[in-house]
Design an enzyme around this catalytic site. Structure first.
Site, mmCIF file in Angstrom:
data_model
loop_
_atom_site.group_PDB
_atom_site.id
_atom_site.type_symbol
_atom_site.label_atom_id
_atom_site.label_comp_id
_atom_site.label_asym_id
_atom_site.label_seq_id
_atom_site.Cartn_x
_atom_site.Cartn_y
_atom_site.Cartn_z
ATOM 1 N N ASP A 187 89.594 86.852 90.629
ATOM 2 C CA ASP A 187 88.329 86.819 91.363
ATOM 3 C C ASP A 187 88.337 87.865 92.472
ATOM 4 O OD1 ASP A 187 87.287 84.795 89.849
ATOM 5 O OD2 ASP A 187 87.521 83.225 91.372
ATOM 6 N N ASP B 261 89.405 83.324 82.955
ATOM 7 C CA ASP B 261 89.007 84.033 84.172
ATOM 8 C C ASP B 261 89.949 83.574 85.286
ATOM 9 O OD1 ASP B 261 87.904 85.093 86.428
ATOM 10 O OD2 ASP B 261 85.832 84.630 85.876
ATOM 11 N N GLU C 194 83.727 92.093 86.970
ATOM 12 C CA GLU C 194 82.938 91.773 88.162
ATOM 13 C C GLU C 194 82.418 93.048 88.827
ATOM 14 O OE1 GLU C 194 84.576 88.915 90.893
ATOM 15 O OE2 GLU C 194 85.839 88.050 89.336
ATOM 16 N N SER D 270 92.562 88.754 68.856
ATOM 17 C CA SER D 270 93.675 88.341 68.008
ATOM 18 C C SER D 270 93.154 87.253 67.080
ATOM 19 C CB SER D 270 94.855 87.791 68.834
ATOM 20 O OG SER D 270 95.383 88.765 69.702
#
Length: 813
Positions: A340, A337, A205, A265
Site C-alpha cells: 500500500d 494486495d 496504485e 500460472s
C-alpha cells in the site's frame, strides 16, 4: 577524385579493421565460453562438508545429488548451481543489492541501470534480506549457509573460468572484477525479489493516480471496477496532495524487471476418482518472464529421509516446485494486495518530520552510495516513515529539480519488506513435509509472496492452501494511495492463519486455479481486486470435466492447450457489423469458422489478436496519450466489452470531426490490423501465420541487443498460444514486434501419485547458462513436441546413462 578515392580506401580499411576486430572478439569469445564449460566429472575436496557428496548428472544433465544430510545436499546444490548458472546468480544478487551499475553499462538490459539500483536501494531489499536471516531457525539457517559454502567452493577455485558474461565485465572493469563470496543473505534476496513482483500492486496504485489526473476519478473507477468503500474523496485528496509530484517520472524510473507485476500460472490437482490410476494427479506450470537462461533449474536431492525432485532456482537452496516421494505441490500467484502507498504529510514547521496520529515524528534517514562504473558515484538520501520507505526519494535529482520539501510524499508499506520474514523457512520445509499437517506447518512460516499452493500425497489426499500475511485494513481496499497522517487507513493486523483460504479433500475431487478469483464474494477478508481474467481457469475446468478419468499424458495435453476462450466472448461483438471491404469480408469469414485455437501456423490468431489490439488502441490511446496508454496497451477483453456496452461514447475518435460509433471503431480497427499484417506478411491472407509474429523470445539479458551475438546468445522459436490460453505465451504489445511472446511457462510438472517415478518434468531451454554448452538448449525440441522427461532411478540406474559424476569430499588434511 583522388581525395574521394583516398576516403574510400580509408573507409574500406576502417570497415575491414572493424570486421576483423569483431571476428577476433567472436573467436576469443567462442574459446572463452567453451573453456568455461564446467567439468561434470571429478573428485573435489571442499571445506564445509560433513561427509562426501556424490553428484550424478543424468542423460539430460539433471543433477542427482546424493548426500548424508540435507545440509550437505544443499552444499551440492549450491555447487552445481554455480557451475551451470553463476553469472545469472551474480546478476540476481546484484539486482537485489542495488549494485548493477558497478558492473554494467547504463542501459545494457533495457532500462536504466542506475534507476534500477536507486529503486532497490530505496526499498532496502538487501538489508531486509540480511535482517530476515535472524528470524530463521538454526537448522534452516544452517542449510542456507551450507548452500552458500557450496557456491563458494566453486567460486574459490583459483583456475575457475566464469564464462563470457563475467569475463567481459572483468575486461570492462580493467581487470578489477572478481566475484565476491556468496553470502546466506544473497539466497534470501531471490524470495524478496519474487515477493516484490508477485504480490502487491504499489505501481498499479501509481498508475491509477496517473490515470485519474488524465481522465478523472470516475473514469478510473470504471476502468478498474472498484469494490469496497467509495474512493471519490480519496482520489480527489490524493491528486491535490501530490499535485507537485511527477507521477509519470516516478512510475517510469521505478519500472524494472524486479518491480513489474507478474501474475500468471496454472495448477490443478485431481483425486483418484478422476484418474486412470485411481491415485491423485497434480499438474503445475508457473509463468514468468521468458529469458536465457530460464528461471528454473531441475534437480534431485537424495539422502536419509528425503528424495526431493523438481524445479529449483539458482541462488536458492530450496526445491521450489516438485515432489518428495510422498507429497507433491504446485503454485500459482494469488495476486494478494500486500503493498500500500500512504500519502505522508510533511510537517510544515520542520521538513525533517512528518505528521502521525500521535503528532510529528522525525523521518528515519539513511544515506546510500551507488558506485557507477561509467560515471561518478551517486549518493541518495532515503527517508522512511512508520509505514515504510518514501518512494519519492527513488527519483534521481537533477539540477532543474525543485529540492524544496514537498507538502506530501508517498511511503510504501509491504509485507515483502518485513525484516522478520520467515518465508525462506516455509518454502524450504515444504520439501521435507510428509503429510497435510506437515505441509500446513511449513506454510505457516510463509510471509510473502502469497501463493495458491495445491497439494497431493500417495495416500490419496488432495488440498489447497494460500498462506501469507494478508493485511487487515481499517478502511479501504488498498487500490489507491491513502492518507498516512491518520490511523484511519492503517493496517490493523493480519488474517489469522486458520482463516486463510483452504480446502482439503473437496467432494468434487478437483481443485483448479489459474490466478483467477480464489475466494467467493462472501469470503470475509479482502485478498485482492486484481484477479486475473477467468479464461484459463474456465478452460482447465472445462477440460477436466470432459473426461471421466485422466491419464498422465492428459495433463500434458492440457498444459499445451491453445484454445482461447476470450474469443468466445469477443468475436460475436467483433463480427456483428458488416464488413466494409473485400479483405475485411474475408477476415470475417475466416474468424466465423475459426475453432479458437491459437496455432502458430494459422492466420486467424494473428488477425484476432491484431484486431483487438488495434481496437483498444483506437478507443483509449487518444484519451490517455502515448506514454500512459502504453501501460494499458495489452488488450483487455472484459474492459472492451464493458466499454462497448456501457460507455459507447468512448468509441468516438476525438481527433476527427465526425462522430464514430463502436461499430465504426471496430471496423476501423480491423482495417488497421489487416493493413499492418499485410505490410509484414504480404497481401495473401491465407498465407499469414501467427508464429511469424509470435515467437517465444528467450532473450539473453546482456547480449540480445548485440546483433552478432543475439543469435548465439538468445533463443527464439515460433510459439502457439496467447495471453489467455493454458499454453500461455503473452505478447509484449510493445516495440516493432508487438506480438513477440515474452511471458509464459518456464517449467511444467505433472506428478503421478500412483508411481511418483512416472512423474514428468519440462523446461523450454536447458540446464546450463553457458550459451555454447550442449545443455543450454537441449530441451527446446522436447518442449515443442511435448516430450517431457523423468527424474528418477536408483543410483546404479542413473549412473549407467550419466554424462558425468562429481564427488565432493571434506578436505583430507
Amino acid at each position: 577524385m583522388r581525395r574521394l578515392a583516398r576516403l574510400a580506401v580509408g573507409l574500406g580499411k576502417f570497415v575491414a579493421g572493424t570486421v576483423l576486430a569483431i571476428l577476433v572478439f567472436l573467436t576469443g569469445a567462442f574459446f572463452q565460453v567453451r573453456g568455461a564449460l564446467p567439468p561434470y566429472s571429478g573428485h573435489i575436496e571442499a571445506a564445509g562438508l560433513k561427509a562426501p557428496v556424490e553428484i550424478l548428472r543424468d542423460k539430460n544433465a539433471v543433477p542427482h545429488i546424493i548426500a548424508g544430510s540435507i545440509e550437505d545436499a544443499a552444499f551440492g546444490l549450491g555447487y552445481v548451481h554455480a557451475q551451470d548458472r553463476f553469472w545469472q546468480m551474480e546478476m540476481l544478487r546484484r539486482l537485489g543489492q542495488g549494485r548493477l551499475a558497478e558492473l554494467l553499462p547504463p542501459r545494457l538490459i533495457g532500462s536504466s541501470i542506475v534507476d534500477t539500483d536507486r529503486t532497490m536501494r530505496g526499498l532496502g531489499l538487501y538489508r531486509r534480506a540480511t535482517e530476515s536471516l535472524n528470524a530463521l531457525s538454526p537448522g534452516m539457517r544452517g542449510t542456507i549457509e551450507a548452500y552458500a559454502a557450496g557456491v563458494n567452493a566453486w567460486i574459490g577455485d583459483d583456475d575457475q573460468q566464469f564464462g563470457l558474461e563475467l569475463t567481459l565485465i572483468k575486461l570492462l572493469s580493467g581487470g578489477s572484477y572478481k566475484p565476491e563470496p556468496w553470502r546466506a543473505a544473497d539466497s534470501l534476496v531471490w524470495a524478496k525479489l519474487m515477493a516484490l513482483s508477485l504480490d502487491g500492486n504499489w505501481r498499479a496504485e501509481l498508475l491509477r493516480l496517473r490515470l485519474s489526473r488524465k481522465i478523472g476519478a470516475d473514469t478510473v473507477k470504471f476502468l478498474i471496477e472498484p469494490v469496497g468503500d467509495n474512493q471519490d474523496a480519496t482520489l480527489s485528496m490524493a491528486n491535490e496532495a501530490l499535485k507537485r509530484t511527477d507521477l509519470d517520472r516516478l512510475y517510469r524510473e521505478t519500472d524494472n524487471i524486479a518491480t513489474r507485476k507478474r501474475e500468471a500460472s496454472n495448477e490443478w490437482v485431481l483425486s483418484g476418482t478422476h484418474s486412470v490410476s485411481e491415485k491423485p494427479l497434480l499438474a503445475n506450470d508457473p509463468h514468468l518472464g521468458l529469458g536465457f537462461p530460464g528461471t528454473w533449474y531441475l534437480a534431485r536431492l537424495v539422502g536419509p529421509g528425503f528424495d526431493i525432485r523438481g524445479a529449483t532456482s539458482p541462488g536458492s537452496p530450496a526445491v521450489v516446485l516438485g515432489h518428495n516421494g510422498t507429497i507433491g505441490w504446485g503454485f500459482t500467484t494469488t495476486n494478494l494486495d500486500s503493498q500500500d502507498l500512504f500519502i505522508e504529510r510533511v510537517d510544515p514547521t520542520d521538513p525533517n518530520r512528518y505528521i502521525t496520529p500521535d503528532g510529528p515524528r522525525p523521518f528515519a534517514v539513511r544515506e546510500e552510495t551507488i558506485n557507477v562504473r561509467w560515471g561518478e558515484p551517486i549518493t541518495m538520501r532515503v527517508r522512511e516513515t512508520r509505514h515504510g520507505p518514501v518512494i519519492d526519494d527513488f527519483i534521481q535529482r537533477t539540477g532543474n529539480d525543485d529540492l524544496t520539501p514537498q507538502g506530501h510524499v508517498l511511503a510504501l508499506q509491504a509485507t515483502a519488506l518485513d525484516g522478520a520474514d520467515t518465508s525462506a523457512e516455509g518454502f524450504g520445509r515444504l520439501g521435507l513435509a510428509q503429510n497435510w499437517e506437515d505441509f500446513q506447518a511449513a506454510a505457516r512460516r510463509i510471509v510473502s509472496p502469497m501463493q495458491n499452493m495445491v497439494y497431493a500425497d500417495t495416500a490419496g489426499n488432495v488440498g489447497l492452501i494460500a498462506p501469507a500475511r494478508v493485511p487487515i485494513r481499517r478502511k479501504g481496499d488498498g487500490s489507491m494511495p491513502v492518507p498516512g497522517w491518520t490511523s484511519e487507513f492503517d493496517w490493523a493486523g493480519f488474517v489469522p492463519f486458520d482463516e486463510l483460504p483452504k480446502v482439503y479433500n473437496p467432494p468434487s475431487g478437483i481443485i483448479v486455479n489459474a490466478n483467477a478469483r480464489l475466494v467467493p464474494d462472501d469470503y470475509r477478508h479482502f485478498i485482492s481486486r486484481d484477479w486475473a481474467d477467468p479464461y484459463r481457469q474456465r478452460r482447465a475446468n472445462e477440460m477436466l470435466r470432459e473426461v471421466e478419468r485422466h491419464p498422465v499424458y492428459g495433463m500434458i495435453v492440457m498444459q499445451a492447450d491453445n484454445r482461447t476462450l476470450d474469443a468466445d466472448d469477443m468475436l460475436p461483438v467483433l463480427l456483428k457489423g458488416t464488413p466494409r471491404n473485400a479483405r475485411a469480408a474475408k477476415a470475417h469469414a475466416m474468424l466465423k469458422s475459426w475453432n479458437r485455437f491459437m496455432l502458430a501456423s494459422r492466420p486467424e490468431p494473428l488477425i484476432y489478436t491484431a484486431w483487438i489490439w488495434e481496437l483498444q488502441r483506437g478507443i483509449m490511446a487518444d484519451e490517455l496519450g502515448a506514454e500512459l496508454f502504453q501501460s494499458m496497451a495489452s488488450p483487455d477483453v472484459p474492459l472492451l466489452l464493458r466499454i462497448i456496452r456501457d460507455k459507447p461514447g468512448w468509441c468516438d475518435d476525438g481527433g476527427t470531426r465526425q462522430v464514430e460509433t463502436c461499430e465504426d471503431a471496430i471496423a476501423l480497427a480491423l482495417d488497421r490490423a489487416l493493413a499492418w499484417i499485410s505490410r509484414r506478411q504480404g497481401p495473401d491472407i491465407e498465407t499469414w501465420q501467427w508464429g511469424i509474429e509470435h515467437d517465444a523470445a528467450h532473450r539473453h539479458p546482456m547480449f540480445d541487443g548485440i546483433p552478432l551475438l543475439r543469435d548465439i546468445a538468445s533463443v527464439r522459436f515460433p510459439s502457439d498460444g496467447g495471453g489467455q490460453t493454458l499454453n500461455r505465451a503473452q505478447p509484449s504489445y510493445r516495440g516493432s514486434r508487438p506480438f513477440e511472446a515474452i511471458h509464459g511457462a518456464g517449467y511444467r510438472g505433472v506428478y503421478d501419485f500412483s508411481d511418483l517415478d512416472n512423474s514428468r518434468f519440462a523446461m523450454p531451454l536447458g540446464q546450463s547458462g553457458n550459451m555454447l554448452s550442449p545443455w543450454a538448449r537441449n530441451f527446446v525440441q522436447r518442449w515443442q513436441s511435448l516430450s517431457y522427461i523423468e527424474i528418477a532411478g536408483s543410483r546404479a540406474e542413473v549412473n549407467r546413462s550419466a554424462v558425468g559424476t562429481i564427488t565432493l569430499a571434506p578436505p583430507t588434511r
